[in-house]
Motif scaffolding. Sequence first.
Motif, short mmCIF file in Angstrom:
data_model
loop_
_atom_site.label_atom_id
_atom_site.label_comp_id
_atom_site.label_asym_id
_atom_site.label_seq_id
_atom_site.Cartn_x
_atom_site.Cartn_y
_atom_site.Cartn_z
N ILE A 148 61.87 16.28 37.25
CA ILE A 148 61.60 14.91 37.68
C ILE A 148 60.12 14.78 38.06
N ILE A 149 59.50 13.69 37.62
CA ILE A 149 58.11 13.43 37.95
C ILE A 149 57.99 13.05 39.43
N THR A 150 57.19 13.82 40.16
CA THR A 150 56.91 13.55 41.57
C THR A 150 55.42 13.25 41.74
N SER A 151 55.04 12.89 42.96
CA SER A 151 53.63 12.64 43.22
C SER A 151 52.80 13.89 42.98
N GLY A 152 53.39 15.07 43.22
CA GLY A 152 52.68 16.32 42.99
C GLY A 152 52.33 16.53 41.53
N CYS A 153 53.17 16.02 40.63
CA CYS A 153 52.88 16.14 39.19
C CYS A 153 51.66 15.32 38.81
N LYS A 154 51.41 14.25 39.56
CA LYS A 154 50.34 13.33 39.21
C LYS A 154 49.02 13.62 39.91
N GLU A 155 49.00 14.57 40.84
CA GLU A 155 47.75 14.90 41.52
C GLU A 155 46.75 15.44 40.51
N LEU A 156 45.55 14.89 40.53
CA LEU A 156 44.53 15.31 39.58
C LEU A 156 44.19 16.78 39.78
N LYS A 157 44.25 17.53 38.68
CA LYS A 157 43.97 18.97 38.76
C LYS A 157 42.52 19.30 38.41
N SER A 215 50.96 24.42 38.18
CA SER A 215 51.54 24.22 39.52
C SER A 215 52.17 22.85 39.64
N ARG A 216 51.66 21.86 38.92
CA ARG A 216 52.22 20.51 38.99
C ARG A 216 53.67 20.48 38.50
N PHE A 217 54.05 21.46 37.67
CA PHE A 217 55.41 21.52 37.14
C PHE A 217 56.22 22.67 37.77
N SER A 218 55.81 23.12 38.93
CA SER A 218 56.47 24.28 39.56
C SER A 218 57.93 24.02 39.89
N GLY A 219 58.32 22.75 40.06
CA GLY A 219 59.70 22.43 40.38
C GLY A 219 60.58 22.22 39.16
#
Length: 352
Positions: free
Chosen positions: A196-205, A317-321
Amino acid sequence: MYRIFSHFSRSFPFHLKPKLLNQEGNHGHLRKVYKKISVFQSGLSKLHPKRDTRIHQTAKSFHIIPDAINIRHCREADIKTFLQLTRKEGWDNTEFDCRAVLKLDSSSFIVAADDADTPLGFIVVFDMFSDTCYSGQLIVKDAFRGRGVGRKLLTALWERIGEKNLCIYSTENLIESYRKQGILLESIRSIAYRGIITSGCKELKTNENECDIVPLTDHIWHDLLAYDSIVYKGKSREKILRLWFVGEYVYTVVAFSKGKVSGYGSFIKADDNQYIIRTVFGDNSKVVDEILDNMLARIPLGAMLTFVLLADKEVPSRFSGFEPTIVTQTMSTKFKIETESDKMFYICYHFV
């Protein structure tokens, strides 16, 4: 499409899981009995009317097919049936994918149908390159698995391929089975993930962008194709990419670094709240991160996202979940598809 990679024992090619039908015996035994009844029915009815009726009814109850399986090309009306079957298996096929295959070559989408022209199973096979065919999904309706439908489709597959190289995706547990079918060469391993897309997935890397990320337009198609040809060492995938990278629900971008293409990426909106990353290639992980930043900004929070990542690449890391769903191996019959795999990060199971 396997997704021809597949859940071999459940649907995918070159084998269908044999099933014991009941205490009357297995399918092969009942088929022989059924044929004997067809030939000698009147005589048997006089000698053993009860036995004849019982066996005949048993055969009917298991939908045994007396070799009346017809192979034909897929039609518009068949798409709905195909998608129902693949969604039941959890595959990521969309109507867009089906129409792309039909546009590519209507003979590439093969159907096994009964005498009433009702589809019983499907297989996809098309020319990926001039010397190589790719085979994707092979799937048969539950009620007809283990009854000859898969064998008919596989015969059509091998006839379609001829002397060309065949390339597929295989799940790890099926590799040995494919080897027995003559598919011996192994190359790229990959892993499918879902989450599931969370805010963590969208944090600029990436704090400092080194790329200009530009939506794909007609005047930069040449740049994308030139980069893709580098990744595939001179082979052209133009006819495939032009079908899968453009559409109402498709978003494709090209990354430029110092005026030269350094990568590209594409995703599709598969359903109301489901998205699939189809491809992300790049010169390095930083370029890939910038492409992902751009694409994920266009996918809403709470959406379901699916992607396939090469096994030698680290999960960001954005997809760690996200949870891994399947591990696959690229396999072929005559030679491996040579690529610059260091530039390949996310791939698509619908073509090589």
